[in-house]
Motif scaffolding. Sequence first.
Motif, PDB file in Angstrom:
ATOM      1  N   PRO A  25       0.797  -1.235   0.000  1.00  0.00           N
ATOM      2  CA  PRO A  25       0.000   0.000   0.000  1.00  0.00           C
ATOM      3  C   PRO A  25       0.826   1.281   0.000  1.00  0.00           C
ATOM      4  O   PRO A  25       0.315   2.341  -0.384  1.00  0.00           O
ATOM      5  CB  PRO A  25      -0.826  -0.116   1.284  1.00  0.00           C
ATOM      6  CG  PRO A  25      -0.112  -1.113   2.130  1.00  0.00           C
ATOM      7  CD  PRO A  25       0.554  -2.053   1.190  1.00  0.00           C
ATOM      8  N   SER A  26       2.110   1.189   0.374  1.00  0.00           N
ATOM      9  CA  SER A  26       2.904   2.423   0.398  1.00  0.00           C
ATOM     10  C   SER A  26       3.105   3.004  -1.003  1.00  0.00           C
ATOM     11  O   SER A  26       3.573   4.126  -1.156  1.00  0.00           O
ATOM     12  CB  SER A  26       4.252   2.211   1.099  1.00  0.00           C
ATOM     13  OG  SER A  26       4.915   1.109   0.564  1.00  0.00           O
TER      14      SER A  26
ATOM     15  N   ILE B  22       0.303   6.131  -0.996  1.00  0.00           N
ATOM     16  CA  ILE B  22      -0.011   7.021   0.127  1.00  0.00           C
ATOM     17  C   ILE B  22       0.525   8.444  -0.034  1.00  0.00           C
ATOM     18  O   ILE B  22       0.072   9.345   0.660  1.00  0.00           O
ATOM     19  CB  ILE B  22       0.476   6.428   1.478  1.00  0.00           C
ATOM     20  CG1 ILE B  22       1.989   6.204   1.462  1.00  0.00           C
ATOM     21  CG2 ILE B  22      -0.273   5.150   1.799  1.00  0.00           C
ATOM     22  CD1 ILE B  22       2.532   5.732   2.809  1.00  0.00           C
ATOM     23  N   GLY B  23       1.469   8.666  -0.924  1.00  0.00           N
ATOM     24  CA  GLY B  23       2.014  10.022  -1.094  1.00  0.00           C
ATOM     25  C   GLY B  23       2.642  10.531   0.199  1.00  0.00           C
ATOM     26  O   GLY B  23       3.031   9.755   1.073  1.00  0.00           O
TER      27      GLY B  23
ATOM     28  N   PRO C  21      11.250   8.551  -1.456  1.00  0.00           N
ATOM     29  CA  PRO C  21      10.150   7.615  -1.199  1.00  0.00           C
ATOM     30  C   PRO C  21      10.294   6.876   0.134  1.00  0.00           C
ATOM     31  O   PRO C  21      11.400   6.690   0.630  1.00  0.00           O
ATOM     32  CB  PRO C  21      10.255   6.635  -2.365  1.00  0.00           C
ATOM     33  CG  PRO C  21      11.662   6.723  -2.816  1.00  0.00           C
ATOM     34  CD  PRO C  21      12.141   8.102  -2.527  1.00  0.00           C
ATOM     35  N   TYR C  22       9.167   6.485   0.666  1.00  0.00           N
ATOM     36  CA  TYR C  22       9.183   5.576   1.822  1.00  0.00           C
ATOM     37  C   TYR C  22       9.488   4.156   1.347  1.00  0.00           C
ATOM     38  O   TYR C  22      10.142   3.390   2.017  1.00  0.00           O
ATOM     39  CB  TYR C  22       7.801   5.536   2.488  1.00  0.00           C
ATOM     40  CG  TYR C  22       7.419   6.765   3.257  1.00  0.00           C
ATOM     41  CD1 TYR C  22       8.135   7.133   4.397  1.00  0.00           C
ATOM     42  CD2 TYR C  22       6.330   7.535   2.887  1.00  0.00           C
ATOM     43  CE1 TYR C  22       7.767   8.255   5.123  1.00  0.00           C
ATOM     44  CE2 TYR C  22       5.957   8.652   3.606  1.00  0.00           C
ATOM     45  CZ  TYR C  22       6.683   9.013   4.723  1.00  0.00           C
ATOM     46  OH  TYR C  22       6.325  10.115   5.434  1.00  0.00           O
ATOM     47  N   MET C  23       8.948   3.860   0.181  1.00  0.00           N
ATOM     48  CA  MET C  23       9.026   2.496  -0.322  1.00  0.00           C
ATOM     49  C   MET C  23      10.429   2.184  -0.830  1.00  0.00           C
ATOM     50  O   MET C  23      11.133   3.083  -1.281  1.00  0.00           O
ATOM     51  CB  MET C  23       8.023   2.360  -1.476  1.00  0.00           C
ATOM     52  CG  MET C  23       7.759   0.962  -1.870  1.00  0.00           C
ATOM     53  SD  MET C  23       6.589   0.975  -3.239  1.00  0.00           S
ATOM     54  CE  MET C  23       6.441  -0.770  -3.482  1.00  0.00           C
ATOM     55  N   ASP C  24      10.781   0.917  -0.778  1.00  0.00           N
ATOM     56  CA  ASP C  24      12.087   0.509  -1.272  1.00  0.00           C
ATOM     57  C   ASP C  24      12.008   0.392  -2.790  1.00  0.00           C
ATOM     58  O   ASP C  24      11.742  -0.669  -3.338  1.00  0.00           O
ATOM     59  CB  ASP C  24      12.475  -0.830  -0.635  1.00  0.00           C
ATOM     60  CG  ASP C  24      13.943  -1.128  -0.837  1.00  0.00           C
ATOM     61  OD1 ASP C  24      14.671  -0.221  -1.280  1.00  0.00           O
ATOM     62  OD2 ASP C  24      14.351  -2.263  -0.557  1.00  0.00           O
TER      63      ASP C  24
ATOM     64  N   ASN D 278      17.184   3.048  -5.386  1.00  0.00           N
ATOM     65  CA  ASN D 278      16.773   3.852  -4.235  1.00  0.00           C
ATOM     66  C   ASN D 278      17.964   4.670  -3.732  1.00  0.00           C
ATOM     67  O   ASN D 278      18.608   4.322  -2.745  1.00  0.00           O
ATOM     68  CB  ASN D 278      16.264   2.903  -3.146  1.00  0.00           C
ATOM     69  CG  ASN D 278      15.308   3.593  -2.210  1.00  0.00           C
ATOM     70  OD1 ASN D 278      15.011   4.781  -2.379  1.00  0.00           O
ATOM     71  ND2 ASN D 278      14.842   2.878  -1.208  1.00  0.00           N
TER      72      ASN D 278
ATOM     73  N   TYR E 135      19.826  10.191   1.654  1.00  0.00           N
ATOM     74  CA  TYR E 135      20.178   8.911   1.013  1.00  0.00           C
ATOM     75  C   TYR E 135      21.565   8.448   1.465  1.00  0.00           C
ATOM     76  O   TYR E 135      22.402   9.260   1.864  1.00  0.00           O
ATOM     77  CB  TYR E 135      20.200   9.084  -0.507  1.00  0.00           C
ATOM     78  CG  TYR E 135      18.850   8.948  -1.166  1.00  0.00           C
ATOM     79  CD1 TYR E 135      18.128   7.758  -1.086  1.00  0.00           C
ATOM     80  CD2 TYR E 135      18.299   9.995  -1.891  1.00  0.00           C
ATOM     81  CE1 TYR E 135      16.902   7.626  -1.696  1.00  0.00           C
ATOM     82  CE2 TYR E 135      17.063   9.869  -2.516  1.00  0.00           C
ATOM     83  CZ  TYR E 135      16.370   8.679  -2.416  1.00  0.00           C
ATOM     84  OH  TYR E 135      15.159   8.546  -3.017  1.00  0.00           O
ATOM     85  N   ASP E 136      21.798   7.124   1.340  1.00  0.00           N
ATOM     86  CA  ASP E 136      23.122   6.609   1.707  1.00  0.00           C
ATOM     87  C   ASP E 136      23.929   6.207   0.469  1.00  0.00           C
ATOM     88  O   ASP E 136      24.926   5.510   0.573  1.00  0.00           O
ATOM     89  CB  ASP E 136      23.017   5.438   2.689  1.00  0.00           C
ATOM     90  CG  ASP E 136      22.299   4.244   2.097  1.00  0.00           C
ATOM     91  OD1 ASP E 136      21.770   4.370   0.976  1.00  0.00           O
ATOM     92  OD2 ASP E 136      22.269   3.187   2.747  1.00  0.00           O
TER      93      ASP E 136
END
Lengths: 215, 626
Positions: free
Chosen positions: B26-27, B30-31, B256-259, B263, B310-311
């Motif tokens: 669902p992520s 969700i924005g 983003p939250y999502m992977d 990324n 970010y890493d």
Amino acid sequence: MDRAALLSHLELLHAIERIVRRAQLPYAITQGFHPHMKLAFGPALSVGVASTLEYADVYLTEFVNPDVALSRLRDASPEALKVERVGYINPKEASLTASITILSYCARVHALDIDAKEIEKCFSELRKSDTLEVVQKDKVKVFNPALCIPNDAQVTKEGDSTHISFNLRISPSGSLRPEILLTTVFEQAHAHYSHLTLTRTGLYSESEEGLVPPL
Amino acid sequence: MTNNQNFARSSVWERLEPLLPSVERPSRYIGGEYGTYTPADYVAGLCYPGTYEVGQANQAIQILYSAANGVDGISAERVYLPWIDMADLLRKEGIDLFTLESFTPLKELDLLGITLPYELSFTSILEVLDLAKFPHLASERGEDFPLVVGGGPSVYNPEPIADFFDAFLIGEGEEQFVEFAQTHKALKAQGLTKREMLQELVKIQGVYVPAFYDVSYKEDGTIDAISPCCGAPDVVYKRIVNDLNKVAPVTCPVVPYMDVVHNRLTVEILRGCTRGCRFCQAGMTYRPVRERTSDEIVKTALDGLRKTGYDEVSLTSLSSADHSQLEDILRRLTRQLEGSGISVSLPSLRVDAFSIDMARLISGGGRKTGLTFAPEAGSQRLRDVINKNVTEEQLLATVEEAFKAGWHRVKLYFMIGLPTETDEDIAAIGQLVRRVLDVARENVAPRLRGNLAIGVSVSTLVPKSHTPFQWEAQSTDEEIKRKQQVLRDSMPRKGVSLSWHDSDVSFLEGVIARGDRRLSAILEHAWQNGSRYDAWSEQFVLQRWLDAFEACDFDPACVANRKRPYDEKLPWSHISTGVSESYLKAEARKAYEEALTPDCSFDSCTGCGMCQQLDCDIILGGEKRA
């Protein structure tokens, strides 16, 4: 429901790491081939479960005034994941996340077809049973109910909505998932409902004085 | 959740929210990620016709998002194609497809921009339009619908989807898209009709309005004429950014939250590649080479890392090792990031010792995951045909260097189905891989020899528009399957992991890549037959397409497998990258002569015509190349 409730544990973990980096805190990193931030997060939340407060341990390499750190972390947080409090933990004591043993939840159940007393009774009976066998992640797991469910549930009704508050203890055999516990209770009570939302409302350490927030 | 009440737009959030716990990941929906913008009175949707996790990594959308949101009174909001479970649920519940920033139904936008990443995404575009409850055909969308415009890598032959779009933006979009949106906003305020607005918008360089061109066909099905009207130009030349250093780089993309895939922070260090591989469409369409300066790149990377958290930062381009200041950039970045746990990566390497030095520089003493090289063909003869200026000696020396430096995994990219290719050329791929494996074994400790892995990925040539191979016949499905068998037979069994492209997918890609406007009816049929997410191999069903071809009485082999005479009018002949057709013909002839063409960024001008036509320059290290 808050949208952060829909994040997986790993997504939440990465989001926190990025907040720490954006806040430019002097975070410690692990050694080895693939160095990464030393960060520990509390017990995982299932996707769809909201939380009012979560704790994470972040290891710093130098002292930063907590007020300064909080302000920088808040500026770096997205709206759904605002950092609320920061504090230092004595490195000789258990980390925040290790000291948490009790998880509080509140379920809002809509159009539940049995009354509050019956739900409380069912919870109470379940606690007294010898074992609790549930299927979690396609595996049968056996819990000791007296250990895993430290108190009776408190149930109140507000119009169409039933609020069930209960605690779960993290046991050596793992954690009983709150949604699985509720399903078991509803099955035993032959109860039906339209939908429910679940929120983690607290994480606590246990001490002689009772339940205490870890920070 | 949304701020739409100020702008008389609605939000689907209240209806969407209860559905989210029941869908996969669902992520995606969700924005609210870090780095998003709030709405303005004019809203342009930026749609990637694929899932969130793929589209979120798209650098073009990040660039356009940042550019458009940087303008007062305009906001850009992201739109992705929901995965199948969510798409079905939206239809069942009657919820329109929405933007992620304000959950606005697409019908209420002012403009909908859709990126065209790849030919097999075209049915996904139809799915986007349908989920938004838009008629597919632009001619059937009335004044109440937003303008639908397309752009991106596959825009250079937009004809198969011409009927579905109001306009296409040909070329580089950061300046063009903003100019288009600003002009459209002003024209809307004047109360003009869509057609009146398009007649004004077509004056912007690089804007192609397909409805303003009439295409007529000969009896044999080839194109007779493409005739413009309504003030549209005979040829639409692509738009380019003359100097990348004058366009602000993206330092705070949406995090983003999502992977998601890739990324990490991406910094575009240069644009264009003039190595001149004859099969490569990007090499022709993104010309000329324009570098950002090392100062700008280092500053952007550090600033971007601070802002995003970010890493990893990836220094992207078509060929990052070609940047004239790469060593300086990497030394400065790795020094600044030492001890932070943040890594630097390069997406592509050249076959030379310099690339290994650079890879060594960024991996430090840490993990050496794998290196990828693209010799593309097994024999020197065929590498000369495609103008891939790499020799076997260079490849073996590079592999030797890599294994000595501690890498144990190498991946090699090859193609089959190239013009003039024989079975000996294909067998040469296996022989080359065998020699690479021998070199690798000789250069690692005996105890590590068991861990050695050579990945060999073999794709099929799909001749693309605007390349010297645009007149070539694509190998038939049967021929490719036979060649894949020759390939398997020639490959060493041990230490090699061989993968190849599905020939069905390549065939369809070939049909769409060089198709004309008659393809739109077929795309529509295929979508009705259930085609969506065709780029996902588990979703691709060739039969849906074969049924569509049959229903439309269309022979796809005439597009994919037919060699065209050089004087044939091609469906995309009114769209120009700036590279002249005479140059492409000359390059095609040189391919058959096995003659090489040098890289004009380092050698003399090769006469492609781009810099003269578009009044632009090669820019290396901040200086125009003389």
